[in-house]
Design a protein around this motif. Structure first.
Motif, PDB file in Angstrom:
ATOM      1  N   ASN A   1       0.846  -1.208   0.000  1.00 22.37           N
ATOM      2  CA  ASN A   1       0.000   0.000   0.000  1.00 22.37           C
ATOM      3  C   ASN A   1       0.875   1.250   0.000  1.00 22.37           C
ATOM      4  OD1 ASN A   1       0.916  -0.243   2.631  1.00 22.37           O
ATOM      5  ND2 ASN A   1      -0.948   0.592   3.549  1.00 22.37           N
ATOM      6  N   ALA A   2       1.898   1.232  -0.849  1.00 22.29           N
ATOM      7  CA  ALA A   2       2.878   2.305  -0.919  1.00 22.29           C
ATOM      8  C   ALA A   2       2.275   3.598  -1.449  1.00 22.29           C
ATOM      9  CB  ALA A   2       4.029   1.874  -1.821  1.00 22.29           C
ATOM     10  N   VAL A   3       2.954   4.696  -1.159  1.00 17.52           N
ATOM     11  CA  VAL A   3       2.651   5.973  -1.803  1.00 17.52           C
ATOM     12  C   VAL A   3       3.191   5.874  -3.228  1.00 17.52           C
ATOM     13  CG1 VAL A   3       3.001   8.468  -1.749  1.00 17.52           C
ATOM     14  CG2 VAL A   3       2.870   7.162   0.402  1.00 17.52           C
ATOM     15  N   THR A   4       2.370   6.171  -4.217  1.00 18.57           N
ATOM     16  CA  THR A   4       2.786   5.970  -5.602  1.00 18.57           C
ATOM     17  C   THR A   4       2.850   7.283  -6.371  1.00 18.57           C
ATOM     18  OG1 THR A   4       0.524   5.555  -6.349  1.00 18.57           O
ATOM     19  CG2 THR A   4       1.836   3.642  -5.652  1.00 18.57           C
ATOM     20  N   PHE A   5       3.762   7.311  -7.339  1.00 19.35           N
ATOM     21  CA  PHE A   5       3.918   8.445  -8.250  1.00 19.35           C
ATOM     22  C   PHE A   5       3.951   7.891  -9.670  1.00 19.35           C
ATOM     23  CE2 PHE A   5       5.793   9.661  -4.262  1.00 19.35           C
ATOM     24  CZ  PHE A   5       5.502  11.010  -4.106  1.00 19.35           C
ATOM     25  N   SER A   6       3.157   8.448 -10.558  1.00 23.85           N
ATOM     26  CA  SER A   6       3.232   8.074 -11.964  1.00 23.85           C
ATOM     27  C   SER A   6       4.339   8.875 -12.637  1.00 23.85           C
ATOM     28  CB  SER A   6       1.901   8.341 -12.670  1.00 23.85           C
ATOM     29  OG  SER A   6       1.684   9.746 -12.782  1.00 23.85           O
ATOM     30  N   TYR A   7       4.675   8.501 -13.848  1.00 25.69           N
ATOM     31  CA  TYR A   7       5.672   9.249 -14.619  1.00 25.69           C
ATOM     32  C   TYR A   7       5.221  10.686 -14.810  1.00 25.69           C
ATOM     33  CZ  TYR A   7       9.210   9.936 -18.309  1.00 25.69           C
ATOM     34  OH  TYR A   7      10.278  10.375 -19.063  1.00 25.69           O
ATOM     35  N   GLU A   8       3.939  10.867 -15.114  1.00 24.48           N
ATOM     36  CA  GLU A   8       3.405  12.217 -15.310  1.00 24.48           C
ATOM     37  C   GLU A   8       3.424  13.013 -14.018  1.00 24.48           C
ATOM     38  OE1 GLU A   8       2.594  13.711 -18.136  1.00 24.48           O
ATOM     39  OE2 GLU A   8       3.258  11.927 -19.229  1.00 24.48           O
ATOM     40  N   ASP A   9       3.199  12.349 -12.883  1.00 17.58           N
ATOM     41  CA  ASP A   9       3.275  13.047 -11.586  1.00 17.58           C
ATOM     42  C   ASP A   9       4.650  13.667 -11.395  1.00 17.58           C
ATOM     43  OD1 ASP A   9       0.682  12.318 -10.853  1.00 17.58           O
ATOM     44  OD2 ASP A   9       1.338  10.509  -9.784  1.00 17.58           O
TER      45      ASP A   9
END
Length: 452
Positions: free
Chosen positions: A161-169
């Motif tokens: 349940n990690a904090v996620t970042f997309s490439y666009e983020d």
């Protein structure tokens, strides 16, 4: 379990040597996690590490020593076309690279220094060296995510349940740029054999296991802030998405190596661009961990997750590998810290020059301690030295370019040498200290030239 801040009060953990000393003492007292390796197993491994890995690093088709004496016929000649299924995806023309590949040493393409003459300050992407433990993965940025998790974040999220970042983020976040060298810890390894007579058991780099690029991305500090960094965090460990690394029958998983939170918040960036264009696959697309002045393996490629821990972390890449072992080192070795001072001519190895005309010898010098103060050159095998003219002031995290005129007295065999001194006063020595993994060769290199 979190740590008492008194454990490392006043220690500059941005210095990897200090960091290792503090972390190892914490591990010995049972306050650090060894990433799947028991303390008993790790101590046993340390006890034998000074002897080197039996068979590890033997090059396909013979010993490293046999290979380095045949520079024109390296393990696999560079090819004009890259195989889609090959461990390195980009083209590797033989006049640009020396290529070394086997199941034990991974995939490696060394830049030939002569191609850098008149190329400018940065190494073009197509000429940048490659060092992989396994092979280059093909990653789709549209579905890729960066997962940030661990006990050093608010709520201690797990990888599930990690904090996620997309490439666009990441592209939408404020950007940062750094011009920095990345250099393999084994750069110059061949000279342990050819100049000092020591055995070489892994990739026989000349001096082309280095490159300087302009890296653009986001500050790791900004990503950690958004992920919920807490004051309890002590270590940050990026992990790549390359295939698992297996050696000696042991699967060590994906490449990963921790850094102290002090370093992470200081100057580390998560790069998505290299020299003004998206990272190429072989250089870490879609995201690379850029850790200025630390050894190449700290600059993890293809980052897919980052663990932020309230307890110290260890992995294969800072315990059994990338440490200095040998008769003059402690049993547990010494973690490789910043890179050493080096210099190189922009000149073909075993260069053939015509007699009766002047030449302008050019080269570059660099140091993990910061800027270069000056570089000296000898064209008579070290009998006399002259200071080269600096072509630029240099960047503290990169290199300095220099030049010096030379009129060969006549036909014959010559040995030219370059010797750099950095701003801290460290000068390249005549002999590099021996270690069983052949890391950090910093001695003056004897470069052969024939004038016809």
């Amino acid at each position: 379990m979190t740590l008492d801040r008194e454990d490392f009060a006043g220690a500059d953990l941005r210095n990897e040597g200090v960091y290792d000393s503090v972390r190892f003492s914490q591990w010995q007292s049972g306050r650090a996690r060894t990433d799947g390796m028991s303390r008993r197993a790790l101590l046993r491994a340390f006890g034998g590490a000074g002897l080197g890995l039996a068979g590890a690093g033997k090059l396909a088709g013979g010993s490293a020593g046999a290979q380095v004496s045949r520079r024109a016929g390296t393990l696999r000649a560079g090819t004009a076309q890259a195989a889609a299924s090959g461990p390195i995806l980009k083209p590797l023309p033989p006049d640009w690279f020396y290529v070394y590949e086997s199941s034990t040493i991974g995939a490696n393409a060394e830049m030939r220094w002569e191609i850098m003459k008149d190329k400018g300050y940065l190494v073009p992407v197509e000429n940048f060296y490659i060092r992989d433990h396994t092979s280059t993965p093909v990653i789709d940025a549209r579905t890729w995510q960066l997962k940030v998790f661990g006990s050093g974040l608010r709520g201690a999220p797990t990888v599930g349940n990690a904090v996620t970042f997309s490439y666009e983020d990441l592209l939408r976040m404020p950007s940062a740029t750094v011009t920095s060298f990345i250099e393999c810890a084994g750069n110059g390894r061949e000279f342990f054999l050819t100049q000092e007579g020591d055995p070489v058991t892994s990739v026989p780099w000349l001096l082309g296991g280095i490159g300087v690029a302009e890296w653009r991305g986001v500050r790791l500090a900004d990503v950690l802030d958004r992920a919920g960094l807490t004051p309890d965090a002590v270590d940050v460990m990026p992990q790549g998405l390359d295939p698992d690394y297996v050696t000696g029958g042991v699967d060590y998983g994906h490449v990963r190596r921790p850094v102290p939170v002090a370093k992470a918040l200081d100057d580390v960036i998560l790069a998505y661009e290299m020299n003004g264009q998206p990272l190429p696959p072989d250089n870490g697309f879609p995201l690379r961990f850029i850790c200025p002045l630390w050894i190449g393996v700290a600059n993890v490629k293809w980052v897919g997750q980052i663990e932020v821990s309230a307890t110290p972390l260890f992995s294969y890449w800072n315990t059994l590998a990338y440490r200095l072992f040998g008769p003059t080192y402690p049993t547990d070795g010494i973690l490789i810290t910043r890179q050493v001072v080096k210099s190189s001519f922009e000149l073909e190895w075993n260069a053939q020059l015509a007699s009766g005309r002047p030449y302008l010898l050019t080269g570059r010098s660099w140091s993990g301690n910061g800027r270069i103060a000056y570089t000296e050159v000898s064209t008579d095998d070290g009998q006399s030295w002259q200071r080269a003219r600096a072509r630029d002031r240099g960047v503290p995290t990169a290199w300095q370019l220099w030049e010096i005129p030379w009129q060969p007295p006549g036909p014959g065999a010559y040995t030219v040498r370059s010797r750099a001194t950095d701003v801290t006063g460290v000068t390249q020595p005549d002999v590099a200290p021996f270690n069983t993994r052949e890391y950090l060769f910093d001695a003056v290199v004897k470069h052969p030239v024939t004038v016809n």
